[in-house]
Design a protein around this motif. Structure first.
Motif, PDB file in Angstrom:
ATOM      1  N   LEU A   1       0.851  -1.179   0.000  1.00  0.00           N
ATOM      2  CA  LEU A   1       0.000   0.000   0.000  1.00  0.00           C
ATOM      3  C   LEU A   1       0.892   1.236   0.000  1.00  0.00           C
ATOM      4  CD1 LEU A   1      -2.360  -1.061   2.945  1.00  0.00           C
ATOM      5  CD2 LEU A   1      -2.607  -1.646   0.521  1.00  0.00           C
TER       6      LEU A   1
ATOM      7  N   CYS B   1      -2.909   3.379   7.807  1.00  0.00           N
ATOM      8  CA  CYS B   1      -3.205   3.007   6.424  1.00  0.00           C
ATOM      9  C   CYS B   1      -3.374   1.492   6.323  1.00  0.00           C
ATOM     10  CB  CYS B   1      -2.091   3.490   5.500  1.00  0.00           C
ATOM     11  SG  CYS B   1      -2.279   3.011   3.766  1.00  0.00           S
TER      12      CYS B   1
ATOM     13  N   TYR C   1      -6.915  -0.662   5.436  1.00  0.00           N
ATOM     14  CA  TYR C   1      -6.975  -1.698   4.399  1.00  0.00           C
ATOM     15  C   TYR C   1      -7.591  -2.980   4.953  1.00  0.00           C
ATOM     16  CZ  TYR C   1      -5.115  -5.591   1.617  1.00  0.00           C
ATOM     17  OH  TYR C   1      -4.973  -6.761   0.896  1.00  0.00           O
TER      18      TYR C   1
ATOM     19  N   GLN D   1     -11.550  -5.428   4.381  1.00  0.00           N
ATOM     20  CA  GLN D   1     -11.578  -6.805   3.902  1.00  0.00           C
ATOM     21  C   GLN D   1     -12.799  -7.531   4.459  1.00  0.00           C
ATOM     22  OE1 GLN D   1      -7.598  -8.018   5.253  1.00  0.00           O
ATOM     23  NE2 GLN D   1      -6.934  -8.032   3.125  1.00  0.00           N
TER      24      GLN D   1
END
Length: 229
Positions: A54, A67, A71, A75
């Motif tokens: 990322l 960050c 992410y 999910q």
């Protein structure tokens, strides 16, 4: 099977990142490298080693960790445990199983890898790091009766507990914020002694006077903020 994901903040760690990724145990379901505005081959080397990469352009250790967490939050299948480890190869990635064992076997919420002096390579921590860790953990013992002896970056936490912490620090105060919130919320925790070696490359924090000063200010700021609540 316990679902373990690893988040690695990385700023110009091209020479070390592949070694960190490759030496993580097979028990890890996904390795997430957060490229924190690197200008070298960090991204290429991390991708070649099989990591999910990322990009977080806002520089700061906390920004990178947040960050990675964002992410994971998106999910569909959430992990059981999140492990944080630095990308500079100063930790021993193969010790991850030892770090997560108290969570899996004893149902603890949080584990920090403690860089015991007897297990540290000579010169692996700068004098300012050693002093800063001592001062921060001493103050946590004084104000919160904590049993922490280190602010080590190699750490594991139940994913659901990590969400409860509502982490917010964007830069140098990330590790101490996490530990203070663990104490505040009375989560269960322990330390596991880990080995520590000289990092590859120059530290962006303890390797500079500016970095050391700002890290110290951040850490003390978090401690005193929580001590007066």
């Amino acid at each position: 099977m316990v679902n373990i994901k690893v988040i690695i903040p990385a700023f110009n760690e091209a020479d070390s990142i592949a070694s960190v990724i490759n030496e993580l145990p097979k028990t890890v379901s996904e390795t997430i490298v957060v490229n924190n505005n690197s200008s070298d081959e960090t991204v290429k080397n991390a991708e070649s080693a099989g990591a999910t990469v990322l990009t977080e352009k806002r520089k700061g250790y906390g920004y990178a960790c947040l960050c990675g967490m964002d992410y994971v939050a998106k999910q569909s299948k959430k992990p059981d445990i999140i492990v944080f480890i630095d990308g500079d190869y100063s930790d021993y990635p193969e010790e991850l199983d030892k770090i997560v064992a108290p969570i899996i076997e004893n149902d603890l919420d949080f584990v920090v890898g403690a860089r015991k002096k007897s297990l540290r390579e000579e010169g692996s921590m700068t004098p300012q790091q050693v002093f800063g860790n001592w001062l921060a953990t001493f103050l946590m013992q004084l104000f919160f009766r904590a049993k922490f002896t280190d602010l080590g970056p190699f750490r594991a936490i139940k994913y659901e507990k990590l969400k409860e912490l509502e982490m917010e620090d964007k830069t140098y105060g990330w590790t101490v914020e996490m530990q203070l919130k663990i104490l505040r919320k009375k989560m269960t925790y322990t330390e596991v002694p880990v080995r520590y070696k000289k990092r590859i490359g120059v530290s962006k924090v303890s390797g500079t006077v500016k970095g050391s000063i700002f890290a110290g200010i951040k850490i003390l700021g978090w401690i005193f903020k929580y001590s007066i609540k």
